[in-house]
Enzyme design. Structure first.
Site, PDB file in Angstrom:
ATOM      1  N   ARG A 116       3.724   4.747  17.119  1.00 23.45           N
ATOM      2  CA  ARG A 116       2.327   5.205  17.135  1.00 23.45           C
ATOM      3  C   ARG A 116       1.558   4.638  18.330  1.00 23.45           C
ATOM      4  O   ARG A 116       0.753   5.334  18.948  1.00 23.45           O
ATOM      5  CB  ARG A 116       1.646   4.835  15.816  1.00 23.45           C
ATOM      6  CG  ARG A 116       2.032   5.762  14.665  1.00 23.45           C
ATOM      7  CD  ARG A 116       1.350   5.376  13.383  1.00 23.45           C
ATOM      8  NE  ARG A 116       1.979   4.247  12.732  1.00 23.45           N
ATOM      9  CZ  ARG A 116       1.342   3.348  11.984  1.00 23.45           C
ATOM     10  NH1 ARG A 116       0.043   3.428  11.818  1.00 23.45           N
ATOM     11  NH2 ARG A 116       2.008   2.372  11.404  1.00 23.45           N
ATOM     12  N   ARG A 146       2.092   9.994  13.289  1.00 22.69           N
ATOM     13  CA  ARG A 146       3.153   9.498  12.412  1.00 22.69           C
ATOM     14  C   ARG A 146       4.107   8.602  13.177  1.00 22.69           C
ATOM     15  O   ARG A 146       4.114   8.569  14.390  1.00 22.69           O
ATOM     16  CB  ARG A 146       3.937  10.701  11.833  1.00 22.69           C
ATOM     17  CG  ARG A 146       3.153  11.559  10.859  1.00 22.69           C
ATOM     18  CD  ARG A 146       2.958  10.893   9.518  1.00 22.69           C
ATOM     19  NE  ARG A 146       4.166  10.202   9.085  1.00 22.69           N
ATOM     20  CZ  ARG A 146       5.252  10.806   8.592  1.00 22.69           C
ATOM     21  NH1 ARG A 146       5.280  12.104   8.450  1.00 22.69           N
ATOM     22  NH2 ARG A 146       6.314  10.089   8.229  1.00 22.69           N
ATOM     23  N   CYS A 177      -2.106  12.168  -7.252  1.00 18.45           N
ATOM     24  CA  CYS A 177      -2.528  13.045  -6.155  1.00 18.45           C
ATOM     25  C   CYS A 177      -2.860  12.224  -4.918  1.00 18.45           C
ATOM     26  O   CYS A 177      -3.355  11.114  -5.019  1.00 18.45           O
ATOM     27  CB  CYS A 177      -3.719  13.854  -6.646  1.00 18.45           C
ATOM     28  SG  CYS A 177      -5.042  14.102  -5.517  1.00 18.45           S
ATOM     29  N   LYS A 232       0.820  -1.223   0.000  1.00 17.69           N
ATOM     30  CA  LYS A 232       0.000   0.000   0.000  1.00 17.69           C
ATOM     31  C   LYS A 232       0.854   1.273   0.000  1.00 17.69           C
ATOM     32  O   LYS A 232       0.366   2.345  -0.332  1.00 17.69           O
ATOM     33  CB  LYS A 232      -0.981   0.013   1.173  1.00 17.69           C
ATOM     34  CG  LYS A 232      -0.381   0.201   2.545  1.00 17.69           C
ATOM     35  CD  LYS A 232      -1.460   0.107   3.615  1.00 17.69           C
ATOM     36  CE  LYS A 232      -0.894   0.145   5.019  1.00 17.69           C
ATOM     37  NZ  LYS A 232      -0.475   1.466   5.474  1.00 17.69           N
ATOM     38  N   ASP A 233       2.146   1.147   0.361  1.00 16.09           N
ATOM     39  CA  ASP A 233       3.049   2.310   0.356  1.00 16.09           C
ATOM     40  C   ASP A 233       3.669   2.586  -1.010  1.00 16.09           C
ATOM     41  O   ASP A 233       4.317   3.610  -1.202  1.00 16.09           O
ATOM     42  CB  ASP A 233       4.200   2.099   1.355  1.00 16.09           C
ATOM     43  CG  ASP A 233       3.734   2.056   2.796  1.00 16.09           C
ATOM     44  OD1 ASP A 233       2.669   2.616   3.092  1.00 16.09           O
ATOM     45  OD2 ASP A 233       4.452   1.452   3.621  1.00 16.09           O
ATOM     46  N   ARG A 257      -7.208   8.684   4.129  1.00 20.87           N
ATOM     47  CA  ARG A 257      -8.326   7.765   3.881  1.00 20.87           C
ATOM     48  C   ARG A 257      -9.042   7.415   5.179  1.00 20.87           C
ATOM     49  O   ARG A 257     -10.269   7.466   5.271  1.00 20.87           O
ATOM     50  CB  ARG A 257      -7.787   6.488   3.206  1.00 20.87           C
ATOM     51  CG  ARG A 257      -8.806   5.371   3.038  1.00 20.87           C
ATOM     52  CD  ARG A 257      -8.119   4.071   2.612  1.00 20.87           C
ATOM     53  NE  ARG A 257      -7.117   3.634   3.572  1.00 20.87           N
ATOM     54  CZ  ARG A 257      -7.385   2.938   4.675  1.00 20.87           C
ATOM     55  NH1 ARG A 257      -8.622   2.583   4.957  1.00 20.87           N
ATOM     56  NH2 ARG A 257      -6.410   2.573   5.492  1.00 20.87           N
ATOM     57  N   ARG A 258      -8.263   7.056   6.201  1.00 20.00           N
ATOM     58  CA  ARG A 258      -8.868   6.710   7.494  1.00 20.00           C
ATOM     59  C   ARG A 258      -9.549   7.923   8.116  1.00 20.00           C
ATOM     60  O   ARG A 258     -10.641   7.824   8.673  1.00 20.00           O
ATOM     61  CB  ARG A 258      -7.797   6.154   8.444  1.00 20.00           C
ATOM     62  CG  ARG A 258      -7.287   4.773   8.031  1.00 20.00           C
ATOM     63  CD  ARG A 258      -6.068   4.365   8.840  1.00 20.00           C
ATOM     64  NE  ARG A 258      -5.609   3.024   8.457  1.00 20.00           N
ATOM     65  CZ  ARG A 258      -4.364   2.602   8.560  1.00 20.00           C
ATOM     66  NH1 ARG A 258      -3.419   3.417   9.018  1.00 20.00           N
ATOM     67  NH2 ARG A 258      -4.032   1.378   8.198  1.00 20.00           N
TER      68      ARG A 258
END
Length: 308
Positions: free
Chosen positions: A151, A145, A236, A80-81, A127-128
């Site tokens: 975290r 972050r 974007c 996903k990164d 998104r979250r």
């Protein structure tokens, strides 16, 4: 085997777990390997939200450079990164079998969800954030972050009610709390829960080794999700979720895009035969754009450019 495969990875606990998993699989096939940990820009700059840094591939760029400079032979990433457009000379070779793809809420108590009162939730993901605000508009979402361990520590140290994590990441390093809330309503990031291994396009020896690790149905599902993302985003950063699930030769797809504040939502759900799913992600994204997604994405681009 004729050479030692140098495995590039970020140096966080989760990234090292992923790279070690690949290492063990390769060594199980008879290949010699060595781990080469490195720090990414995304790991070093922790005082700004990711979307404000304005760098696509912030967690992968350092490893891309190492690959192209021949300092490593492969790079292991949380898929996903990884930007949907890989740098010239670097190719996707293996998607390992995907873990659970959903998000979870790590919390101190869930009492705040039953009371119509303000609450603070932490996440570094647009998104979250957008999906949480869409469901709980009276809550506040703050930026969070750092690697998983950092975290979790910040959640303990602050007076937030909870923080959102990928379930797979917490499970992999055995940090998933027993009472974590499974967010089945939150559409995950495209390719969340999947591990991607890339190599140099010209390196036939390494590519031949990695192909043996590829999991075809995980590759198909993540390709559909990333096609959806690529068609929508145009480079974007936006609150986009996508999930393709394959069951009994059928693909069940769900895609969504939100405004940055979570107030606007455009989604799509499709069910197609696996044999007809080749362009499912792209077609679904084009339908979302026609339903008003193009205007929404332009608004997001304008807001992002104002930040930079």
């Amino acid at each position: 085997m004729s050479k030692i495969i140098r495995i590039g990875t970020r140096d966080s606990e989760l990234a090292l777990w992923q790279a070690t998993t690949v290492q063990q699989k390769l060594e199980g096939l008879g290949y010699d390997t060595i781990l080469v940990p490195t720090k990414s820009i995304g790991d070093q700059v922790l005082d700004k939200p990711l979307y404000e840094l304005g760098v696509t591939g912030i967690f992968t760029k350092t490893l891309d450079v190492a690959l192209l400079k021949d300092q490593i032979d492969i790079a292991v990433h949380s898929m996903k990164d990884v930007p949907t457009q890989l740098p010239k000379g670097i190719v996707q070779v293996a998607v390992l079998e995907r873990a659970v793809s959903h998000d979870v809420l790590v919390h101190k108590s869930l009492a705040f969800l039953n009371a119509d009162q303000p609450a603070t939730i932490a996440t570094g993901s647009l998104r979250r954030k957008a999906q949480w605000l869409n469901k709980y508009p009276n809550h506040k979402v703050v930026d969070l972050r750092g690697n998983v361990n950092t975290r979790l520590l910040k959640l303990i140290e602050n007076d937030w009610q909870g923080a959102i994590f990928a379930q797979a990441g917490l499970q992999r390093i055995k940090l998933l709390p027993k009472d974590a809330l499974y967010l089945d309503w939150m559409v995950p990031a495209p390719a969340q829960g999947a591990m991607l291994v890339v190599a140099k396009e010209e390196d036939d020896f390494t590519k031949e080794a990695l192909v043996k690790l590829n999991h075809p149905s995980s590759q198909t599902a993540t390709t559909i999700e990333r096609d959806f993302l690529r068609t929508l985003e145009g480079g974007c950063t936006a609150p986009i979720g996508a999930l393709a699930q394959i069951k009994d030769q059928t693909v069940y797809f769900e895609g969504v895009v939100f405004s940055l504040d979570g107030k606007q939502k455009i989604d799509i759900k499709k069910e197609v035969r696996l044999s007809e799913a080749k362009d499912l992600g792209k077609i679904s994204a084009e339908e979302v754009l026609q339903k008003g997604g193009d205007k929404l994405m332009q608004e997001i681009r304008n807001e992002n450019s104002a930040l930079h």
